[in-house]
Design a protein around this motif. Structure first.
Motif, PDB file in Angstrom:
ATOM      1  N   GLY A  28       6.278   8.554 -12.969  1.00  0.00           N
ATOM      2  CA  GLY A  28       5.934   6.888 -12.403  1.00  0.00           C
ATOM      3  C   GLY A  28       6.093   6.373 -13.214  1.00  0.00           C
ATOM      4  O   GLY A  28       6.527   5.271 -12.547  1.00  0.00           O
ATOM      5  N   THR A  58       2.498   6.552  -6.248  1.00  0.00           N
ATOM      6  CA  THR A  58       1.252   5.296  -6.069  1.00  0.00           C
ATOM      7  C   THR A  58       1.909   4.293  -7.323  1.00  0.00           C
ATOM      8  O   THR A  58       2.972   4.648  -7.780  1.00  0.00           O
ATOM      9  N   ALA A  59       1.317   3.500  -7.325  1.00  0.00           N
ATOM     10  CA  ALA A  59       1.916   2.323  -8.178  1.00  0.00           C
ATOM     11  C   ALA A  59       0.982   1.591  -8.561  1.00  0.00           C
ATOM     12  O   ALA A  59       0.092   0.786  -7.717  1.00  0.00           O
ATOM     13  N   ARG A  63      -3.394   8.521 -10.897  1.00  0.00           N
ATOM     14  CA  ARG A  63      -1.923   8.088 -11.150  1.00  0.00           C
ATOM     15  C   ARG A  63      -1.533   9.381 -11.143  1.00  0.00           C
ATOM     16  O   ARG A  63      -0.002   9.336 -11.702  1.00  0.00           O
ATOM     17  N   ALA A  84       0.511   5.488 -15.046  1.00  0.00           N
ATOM     18  CA  ALA A  84       1.995   5.913 -14.421  1.00  0.00           C
ATOM     19  C   ALA A  84       2.299   7.465 -14.384  1.00  0.00           C
ATOM     20  O   ALA A  84       3.031   7.220 -15.571  1.00  0.00           O
ATOM     21  N   GLN A 143       6.512  -2.026  -4.494  1.00  0.00           N
ATOM     22  CA  GLN A 143       6.576  -3.141  -5.122  1.00  0.00           C
ATOM     23  C   GLN A 143       7.013  -4.227  -4.038  1.00  0.00           C
ATOM     24  O   GLN A 143       7.444  -5.682  -4.999  1.00  0.00           O
ATOM     25  N   VAL A 182       7.368   3.763  -4.048  1.00  0.00           N
ATOM     26  CA  VAL A 182       7.188   2.667  -5.144  1.00  0.00           C
ATOM     27  C   VAL A 182       7.670   1.082  -5.271  1.00  0.00           C
ATOM     28  O   VAL A 182       6.827   0.337  -5.437  1.00  0.00           O
ATOM     29  N   ASN A 238       7.573   2.994 -11.682  1.00  0.00           N
ATOM     30  CA  ASN A 238       6.622   1.898 -11.297  1.00  0.00           C
ATOM     31  C   ASN A 238       6.952   1.226 -12.002  1.00  0.00           C
ATOM     32  O   ASN A 238       6.889  -0.507 -12.531  1.00  0.00           O
ATOM     33  N   SER A 283       8.691   9.767  -4.293  1.00  0.00           N
ATOM     34  CA  SER A 283       8.139   8.748  -5.015  1.00  0.00           C
ATOM     35  C   SER A 283       8.350   7.399  -4.912  1.00  0.00           C
ATOM     36  O   SER A 283       7.449   6.339  -5.583  1.00  0.00           O
TER      37      SER A 283
END
Length: 902
Positions: A172, A339-340, A334, A346, A514, A510, A176, A506
């Motif tokens: 992540g 997830t972001a 996280r 992350a 963003q 993300v 991220n 994922s």
């Protein structure tokens, strides 16, 4: 993955198999496979998100579009010799800014050199390829580390090493943060490489290559390399606690060897004490070797690192940040995919990999000391993310503004190492899998209130978990039937699908989040290209500057050419920021991103003789490259070097930007009326026909002259400062009425309105041109100006004064440059007809000296190793400081010894 109960083939049986041994060696194939898998999944995530270059949507979010894209475009031009400056100085940005520190901050990665292989108008594609290759290299490096930690007395699950290496690179943190801040990806690569260096130090191997790897990591990006070095030090500490000389086990009481005999049982007390002393001496030797390796490596990187350190000392300071740890629900959240958030760590490494990592505390196939040490390390590092003092330690003593969990990639790496240590001996037993599944469920349940949870998080994690458990169960089924032989292959495919599929989903989510939640810049299209064409046509440096004007994003002079004020760097000097602020320029990023100002007085001060004004021909959208038109306007301006009377050389940044402009220009060109404020209306009186300028750096809203179009102001202190803007012409009656429509209570300076007299400005420009330099020439990091004979007073160079500038008049020796209201100044005595200035980055001489000493140390190490090896013979210790027979030991103490029939 091999089943837990499958014994390793005997060495003689392996040697008897057909085919050359090199063909079966995984040391190259597995990292290559990890890199290929990493790149494929990352590219798939980009395609699923429909991001450029595999879709219509821009990837230029936050600093990716404002800093890294322009810097890489400029880097290409620099490497090909198409810029005005050199490695010391960048003439394009900020009216002249140091460049070596920016190289060390943004561009010193070897991967950045690849930009020369791409066309000049495709910097986005070049940066994307560089990003993919960096992420792939991180996956390959982690896979290589995991192979080094393999159990030496049994067959290692090489596909799993590749899969976990890819999981590290596709965490992540990468999606991220790393993918949008490509310079941090060098730290992602550095962590497993530095852990390998720690392993070399532990084994007494590669004493020359080790410092070179450290130097490469610190040169590529010293900031994240520092974090990676801390992580590698923790890695080495645990390895020293869990292994003895030669990799032999520091066995716990009652642990048995392969032969079944007890280790440590019945050992004489004197022998035990001697063994403890030998182990202590070995550990000290390893720590000394590791310290020497890191010291040499950092020393070799010092010529660049010390320049960056020195640059931060003079950089515009950002407001102090007080660390506020994330809630535990957010931290646990996280760990889940998709997830972001920039304010939480992350930690997602993929549910299958996380499941394997969580089996370590329960896995009895791993030595108890190893289980305890690695579990404790992972927990302590997690806690260190949440505690203020250790937060500062991870970030070199300065809490960062934004993204307070930049070190999270180290914890992701430790989790992947834990997963490998647990799974390398074979599939964890059902009890370990049950314990890990229960722990994973508890973490997911505790994260249910996290605001970072996406609609895809739980479904993606659940699907990956079920598929991973099915794969692990399939891997335990063995037999001689054709179906049984296919089951391990099916298990590997299922585990790959679970890990890679979740990572791709994922990454997609993300990127989509963003684009929706953070600032973005459009893709490069005909609008930017039209501006670049006009800049190239109008540019006449150093006769005058050409400003490309404002476009969405930032750092336009780096991306499009020209020599403007716009500059966005972590090393923008405080003097540059304060000087431009005092003259009515705006800024972003709390002062480290000055933006251009379309004002004729500042154009005269800084010799901006050509200005590009452009407009988009349609809406600026995320899913399309913008179209637009551009027009160049040229104006007579003084030369870059002008002559002023000696006198007061300071400015008052809080007084009046109009007055500060006049002081630098040397002439009064504004009418500065008394301004009366009634509610949201400002009234004043100015000469008819003059231009009304409004200056309110903290104002957020619109301002309009009676009957005129409103102008937008975006003041949001301390991050954003609004620039001075023109509102229109004073009507015949001389009354000025400015109507404000604020978004919040306006904060206005005392002198918010100035009325510019163009005739006075033209006279001032003519005077400065007549008395200024007759000829100006520039080099990569220097400038020389010829002056009229008899010039007295002060020669002012239209470059912000920064530490590192040295100037001289005539044949005098260069001295540290003086400042005239924030610009370079050289005193004149009437005899000199030439002034010259050159820039040398602060820290470059000390860095060169440190690098030279480190190089001598490396050469001495290489000579010592060569002499030691040439003079070695049986029974004599080599450079490693331990017996030859210990070095040849192949055991890996991370695993409990195999019992007969296990």
């Amino acid at each position: 993955m091999p089943p837990a109960a499958t014994p390793a083939p005997a060495p003689d049986r392996e040697a008897a198999r057909g085919g050359p041994r090199r063909a079966r060696n995984p040391l190259l194939l597995v990292p290559a496979g990890a890199g290929l898998l990493t790149a494929s999944v990352f590219v798939l995530a980009t395609a699923l998100a429909r991001s450029h270059p595999l879709g219509p949507y821009t990837r230029n979010v936050v600093d990716l579009g404002q800093q890294y894209l322009p810097y890489h475009a400029y880097w290409r031009a620099f490497l090909l010799g198409d810029t005005h400056g050199d490695a010391f100085l960048n003439w394009n940005s900020g009216f002249g800014a140091g460049f070596l520190g920016d190289i060390g901050t943004y561009l010193s990665s070897p991967f950045s050199l690849l930009v020369v292989l791409f066309p000049a108008d495709r910097p986005e594609l070049a940066l994307y390829v560089v990003t993919v290759l960096k992420i792939a290299a991180a996956g390959a490096a982690m896979a290589a580390l995991l192979i080094r930690l393999r159990p030496a007395d049994r067959t290692g699950p090489w596909p799993l090493a590749a899969l976990l290496g890819a999981a590290y690179a596709l965490s992540g943190w990468t999606f991220n943060h790393g993918a949008s801040v490509p310079m941090w990806l060098d730290g992602l690569i550095a962590f497993p490489l530095l852990c390998l260096v720690a392993e070399w130090a532990r084994a007494g191997r590669r004493p020359v290559l080790g410092p070179l790897v450290v130097a490469l990591a610190w040169t590529a990006n010293f900031y994240t390399a520092y974090m990676a070095t801390l992580g590698a030090a923790l890695f080495l500490a645990v390895r020293l606690l869990t292994t003895g000389p030669g990799g032999s086990a520091e066995a716990d009481p009652g642990t048995t060897t392969e032969s079944g005999s007890a280790v440590g049982a019945g050992t004489p007390e004197a022998g035990s004490a001697a063994a403890s002393k030998a182990t202590a001496r070995w550990r000290l030797a390893v720590l000394l070797r590791a310290g020497w390796t890191v010291g040499l490596g950092v020393g070799l990187a010092a010529p660049l690192v010390l320049v960056v350190f020195s640059g931060t000392k003079y950089a515009d300071p950002t407001p102090e940040t007080v660390f506020a740890p994330a809630s535990w629900a957010e931290l646990f959240g996280r760990l889940l995919p998709a997830t972001a958030d920039v304010d939480t760590p992350a930690l997602s490494i993929g549910t299958p990999a996380l499941l394997l990592a969580l089996t370590l505390p329960f896995n009895r196939a791993v030595a108890p000391r190893v289980r305890l040490a690695w579990t404790a390390l992972t927990v302590l590092v997690t806690l260190s993310l949440q505690w203020g003092p250790t937060h500062l330690l991870w970030h070199a003593g300065a809490s960062p503004n934004g993204n307070p969990y930049r070190q999270t990639f180290v914890l992701c790496g430790l989790l992947l190492i834990a997963a490998w240590l647990s799974a390398a001996p074979g599939v964890p037993r059902p009890a370990a899998l049950l314990g890990a599944t229960a722990l994973l469920g508890a973490l997911a349940l505790a994260a249910r209130t996290s605001a970072d949870i996406d609609a895809w998080s739980y479904p993606a994690a659940a699907a990956a978990l079920l598929l991973a458990l099915a794969a692990l169960l399939l891997a335990t089924r063995t037999g001689r039937s054709a179906v049984s032989r296919v089951l391990p292959v099916a298990a590997a495919v299922a585990l790959l699908a679970a890990q890679a599929g979740e990572a791709a989903v994922s990454g997609m989510r993300v990127e989509q989040q963003q684009r929706a939640d953070v600032a973005w810049a459009p893709r490069i299209g005909t609008w930017q290209r039209a501006v670049a064409v006009e800049v190239a046509r109008a540019d006449a440096w150093p006769a005058y500057r050409t400003d490309p004007g404002p476009l969405p994003g930032g750092n336009e002079p780096l991306l499009l050419g020209g020599e403007g004020a716009d500059a966005y760097s972590s090393l923008t000097t405080e003097n540059t920021s304060r000087t431009l602020d005092s003259l009515g320029f705006g800024h972003y990023a709390k002062g480290r991103h000055p933006e251009t100002l379309d004002n004729p007085v500042t154009d005269a001060i800084f010799s901006v003789g050509a200005r590009i004004r452009s407009e988009p021909t349609g809406a600026v959208r995320q899913d399309a490259a913008p179209r637009g038109t551009a027009t160049a306007t040229t104006t007579p301006v003084p030369p870059l070097v002008t002559v002023h009377p000696a006198g007061n050389a300071t400015v008052d940044p809080e007084d009046s930007a109009f007055r500060n402009q006049e002081l630098l220009l040397g002439s009064s060109v504004y009418a500065l009326p008394a301004v009366r404020r009634t509610g949201t209306t400002l009234t004043a009186r100015c000469p008819a026909g003059t231009e009304v300028w409004f200056w309110a750096p903290e104002y957020h809203g619109t301002a309009a002259l009676a009957g005129g179009a409103p102008a937008d102001f975006d003041g949001r202190p301390p991050a954003v400062r609004a620039p001075m803007r023109a509102l229109g012409t004073v009507p015949a009656g001389g009354e000025v009425r400015v109507r404000l429509v604020p978004d919040r209570a306006p904060a206005l300076p005392r002198q918010s309105v100035g009325c510019l007299d163009r005739a006075r400005l033209a006279a001032a420009v003519a005077r400065l041109t007549a008395t200024g330099a007759t000829e100006v020439t520039t080099t990569g990091h220097g400038l020389t100006a010829e002056l009229p004979p008899g010039s007295t007073g002060t020669a002012v160079v239209a470059v912000p004064r920064a530490t590192g500038w040295r100037c001289a008049a005539g044949d005098a020796a260069p001295v540290s440059a003086r400042s005239h209201r924030g610009l370079l100044a050289v005193p004149l005595d009437g005899r000199a007809t030439r002034v010259s200035c050159s820039f040398r980055p602060p820290g470059v001489r000390l860095g060169a000296a440190a690098g030279g000493v480190a190089l001598l140390g490396l050469l001495a190490t290489a000579l010592l190793v060569r002499r030691t090896r040439n003079g070695s013979h049986p029974g004599r210790q080599e450079f490693t400081g331990r017996p030859r027979e210990a070095r040849s030991s192949g055991r890996n103490a991370d695993y409990a010894p195999r019992r007969t029939g296990a």
